[in-house]
Scaffold this motif. Structure first.
Motif, PDB file in Angstrom:
ATOM      1  N   GLY A 266     -10.037  36.847  33.241  1.00  0.00           N
ATOM      2  CA  GLY A 266      -9.103  36.703  32.117  1.00  0.00           C
ATOM      3  C   GLY A 266      -9.366  35.431  31.334  1.00  0.00           C
ATOM      4  O   GLY A 266     -10.147  34.570  31.768  1.00  0.00           O
ATOM      5  N   SER A 267      -8.704  35.286  30.206  1.00  0.00           N
ATOM      6  CA  SER A 267      -8.897  34.075  29.409  1.00  0.00           C
ATOM      7  C   SER A 267      -8.153  32.899  30.030  1.00  0.00           C
ATOM      8  O   SER A 267      -8.497  31.751  29.794  1.00  0.00           O
ATOM      9  N   THR A 268      -7.174  33.186  30.865  1.00  0.00           N
ATOM     10  CA  THR A 268      -6.383  32.117  31.487  1.00  0.00           C
ATOM     11  C   THR A 268      -6.614  32.020  32.997  1.00  0.00           C
ATOM     12  O   THR A 268      -6.706  30.937  33.542  1.00  0.00           O
ATOM     13  N   THR A 269      -6.691  33.190  33.647  1.00  0.00           N
ATOM     14  CA  THR A 269      -6.842  33.175  35.107  1.00  0.00           C
ATOM     15  C   THR A 269      -7.975  34.101  35.551  1.00  0.00           C
ATOM     16  O   THR A 269      -8.324  35.057  34.853  1.00  0.00           O
TER      17      THR A 269
ATOM     18  N   LYS B 276      -9.007  36.608  38.713  1.00  0.00           N
ATOM     19  CA  LYS B 276      -8.376  37.342  39.804  1.00  0.00           C
ATOM     20  C   LYS B 276      -9.415  38.227  40.476  1.00  0.00           C
ATOM     21  O   LYS B 276     -10.239  38.826  39.778  1.00  0.00           O
TER      22      LYS B 276
ATOM     23  N   GLY C 111      -2.264  35.596  29.219  1.00  0.00           N
ATOM     24  CA  GLY C 111      -2.229  34.222  28.728  1.00  0.00           C
ATOM     25  C   GLY C 111      -2.575  34.107  27.255  1.00  0.00           C
ATOM     26  O   GLY C 111      -2.001  33.287  26.539  1.00  0.00           O
TER      27      GLY C 111
ATOM     28  N   GLU D  46       3.667  28.601  27.113  1.00  0.00           N
ATOM     29  CA  GLU D  46       2.989  27.520  27.836  1.00  0.00           C
ATOM     30  C   GLU D  46       2.929  26.236  27.034  1.00  0.00           C
ATOM     31  O   GLU D  46       3.134  25.149  27.580  1.00  0.00           O
TER      32      GLU D  46
ATOM     33  N   GLY E 245       0.538  38.291  33.829  1.00  0.00           N
ATOM     34  CA  GLY E 245       1.204  37.127  34.422  1.00  0.00           C
ATOM     35  C   GLY E 245       2.563  36.820  33.824  1.00  0.00           C
ATOM     36  O   GLY E 245       3.490  36.401  34.538  1.00  0.00           O
TER      37      GLY E 245
ATOM     38  N   GLN F 121       6.216  38.037  34.966  1.00  0.00           N
ATOM     39  CA  GLN F 121       6.905  37.458  36.125  1.00  0.00           C
ATOM     40  C   GLN F 121       8.080  36.602  35.667  1.00  0.00           C
ATOM     41  O   GLN F 121       8.903  36.172  36.464  1.00  0.00           O
TER      42      GLN F 121
ATOM     43  N   GLN G 157       0.356  40.632  37.943  1.00  0.00           N
ATOM     44  CA  GLN G 157      -0.782  39.863  37.417  1.00  0.00           C
ATOM     45  C   GLN G 157      -2.120  40.370  37.975  1.00  0.00           C
ATOM     46  O   GLN G 157      -3.180  40.057  37.435  1.00  0.00           O
TER      47      GLN G 157
HETATM   48  P1  ADP Z   1      -5.146  36.597  31.552  1.00  0.00           P
HETATM   49  O1  ADP Z   1      -5.484  37.862  32.340  1.00  0.00           O
HETATM   50  O2  ADP Z   1      -5.143  36.787  30.080  1.00  0.00           O
HETATM   51  O3  ADP Z   1      -5.951  35.419  32.008  1.00  0.00           O
HETATM   52  P2  ADP Z   1      -2.691  36.604  33.132  1.00  0.00           P
HETATM   53  O4  ADP Z   1      -2.267  38.024  33.125  1.00  0.00           O
HETATM   54  O5  ADP Z   1      -3.298  36.065  34.367  1.00  0.00           O
HETATM   55  O6  ADP Z   1      -3.621  36.277  31.865  1.00  0.00           O
HETATM   56  O7  ADP Z   1      -1.407  35.730  32.746  1.00  0.00           O
HETATM   57  C1  ADP Z   1      -1.473  34.345  32.560  1.00  0.00           C
HETATM   58  C2  ADP Z   1      -0.157  33.893  31.953  1.00  0.00           C
HETATM   59  O8  ADP Z   1       0.903  34.173  32.866  1.00  0.00           O
HETATM   60  C3  ADP Z   1      -0.103  32.408  31.628  1.00  0.00           C
HETATM   61  O9  ADP Z   1       0.294  32.274  30.273  1.00  0.00           O
HETATM   62  C4  ADP Z   1       0.985  31.877  32.568  1.00  0.00           C
HETATM   63  O10 ADP Z   1       1.749  30.905  31.951  1.00  0.00           O
HETATM   64  C5  ADP Z   1       1.836  33.109  32.863  1.00  0.00           C
HETATM   65  N1  ADP Z   1       2.464  33.044  34.176  1.00  0.00           N
HETATM   66  C6  ADP Z   1       1.855  33.056  35.374  1.00  0.00           C
HETATM   67  N2  ADP Z   1       2.763  32.971  36.378  1.00  0.00           N
HETATM   68  C7  ADP Z   1       3.983  32.936  35.794  1.00  0.00           C
HETATM   69  C8  ADP Z   1       5.328  32.854  36.282  1.00  0.00           C
HETATM   70  N3  ADP Z   1       5.592  32.810  37.581  1.00  0.00           N
HETATM   71  N4  ADP Z   1       6.316  32.827  35.369  1.00  0.00           N
HETATM   72  C9  ADP Z   1       6.058  32.882  34.071  1.00  0.00           C
HETATM   73  N5  ADP Z   1       4.833  32.951  33.536  1.00  0.00           N
HETATM   74  C10 ADP Z   1       3.802  32.975  34.379  1.00  0.00           C
END
Ligand code: ADP
Length: 263
Positions: A12-15, A17, A104, A136, A217, A220, A243
């Motif tokens: 992902g662009s943020t995380t 997995k 993200g 964020e 994400g 949540q 997520q």
């Molecule tokens: P991507 O796949 O685009 O990388 P994700 O689906 O992993 O993104 O989501 C990342 C986003 O989820 C981030 O903006 C983060 O702030 C948010 N995030 C992760 N955990 C939580 C949480 N417990 N509560 C609220 N937001 C969350």
């Protein structure tokens, strides 16, 4: 040690997995980290950790998804996030409907057919206002942990509208509201509403086919769920690990590849 039969990785662009599944497609192992600027090195480390989970040591079939899926050279296939999220969510919930994935830096609304296929979608990856980045930025500026933002927003009933749609302007607007003594919680509530309005507009573009299901994400965050329920007047459905649903879907595709090879 786990008996992983197939792996799915979601760059992902943020995380980042990774999910391992057993012969039935059940998620039995996973890792999740913030995406590193050297994501290829991070991907290799994840794959090595997956290999060490095996008894005997093995490299099970691998499918990559996500924004950076093209960087996973070892993957047998690369599949879009839309297809993988639909697959992962359908596997768990076993019915069609409208899936909202909020990540993200992008968000998607996907219509899943009763047979589990992604039949229509709309995606926003141009504007941060409908994505996790919108929350964020403010969270880090105001030093509120991202995991607390939703609860804070729901702790009050007053909602201060945030008129700026652009993230940068919204941030200055918030700083100015705080300087004028407006409560942080009611500002956060208004901020969540702005994000939800973007998502609602996307849902209306595709057309809501109930039930409304969520992944990514950001879902949540309890305020996101609550506001979507309020907007549509019906319960939203959350998978167990929202997520990880893209990586799970990718692992299910990898499992099929493994079955074809051995079959
Ligand atoms: P991507 O796949 O685009 O990388 P994700 O689906 O992993 O993104 O989501 C990342 C986003 O989820 C981030 O903006 C983060 O702030 C948010 N995030 C992760 N955990 C939580 C949480 N417990 N509560 C609220 N937001 C969350």
């Amino acid at each position: 040690m786990s008996n992983i039969k197939a792996l799915g990785i979601d760059v992902g662009s943020t995380t980042l997995k990774i999910v391992g599944v057993d012969t039935d497609g059940e998620m039995i192992w996973h890792l999740l980290e913030q995406a590193d600027h050297r994501v290829e090195v991070q991907v290799e480390r994840f794959l090595e950790l997956a290999r060490l989970e095996q008894e005997p040591l093995d490299n099970p079939p691998l499918v990559a998804t996500g924004y950076g899926r093209g960087l996973v050279h070892r993957a047998a296939r690369q599949v879009t996030e839309i297809t993988c999220h639909a697959r992962g969510v359908y596997w768990e919930l076993r019915h069609g409907g409208t899936l909202v994935d909020i990540g993200g830096q992008d968000s998607k609304v996907i219509e899943i057919s009763p047979e589990g296929k992604a039949v229509d979608f709309v995606m926003n990856d141009k504007c941060a206002a409908g994505t996790g980045r919108f929350l964020e930025n403010t969270a880090s500026r105001l030093r509120v942990p991202i995991e607390r933002m939703g609860e804070e927003a729901l702790s009050v009933s007053e909602e201060v509208p945030i008129s700026s749609t652009c993230t940068v302007f919204a941030e200055s607007e918030i700083i100015s509201l705080i300087a004028h003594g407006v409560s942080l919680a009611s500002i956060l509530r208004g901020l969540h509403r702005s994000l939800i309005k973007r998502i609602v507009a996307m849902i209306r573009t595709v057309g809501l086919v109930p039930p409304l299901m969520l992944s990514g994400g950001v879902v949540q965050n309890p305020a996101i769920r609550w506001m979507l329920e309020e907007e549509f007047g019906e319960k939203v459905i959350l998978p167990r690990y929202p997520q990880l649903k893209g990586a799970h879907g990718a692992a299910l595709f990898a499992l099929e590849i493994g079955i074809q090879k051995t079959g």
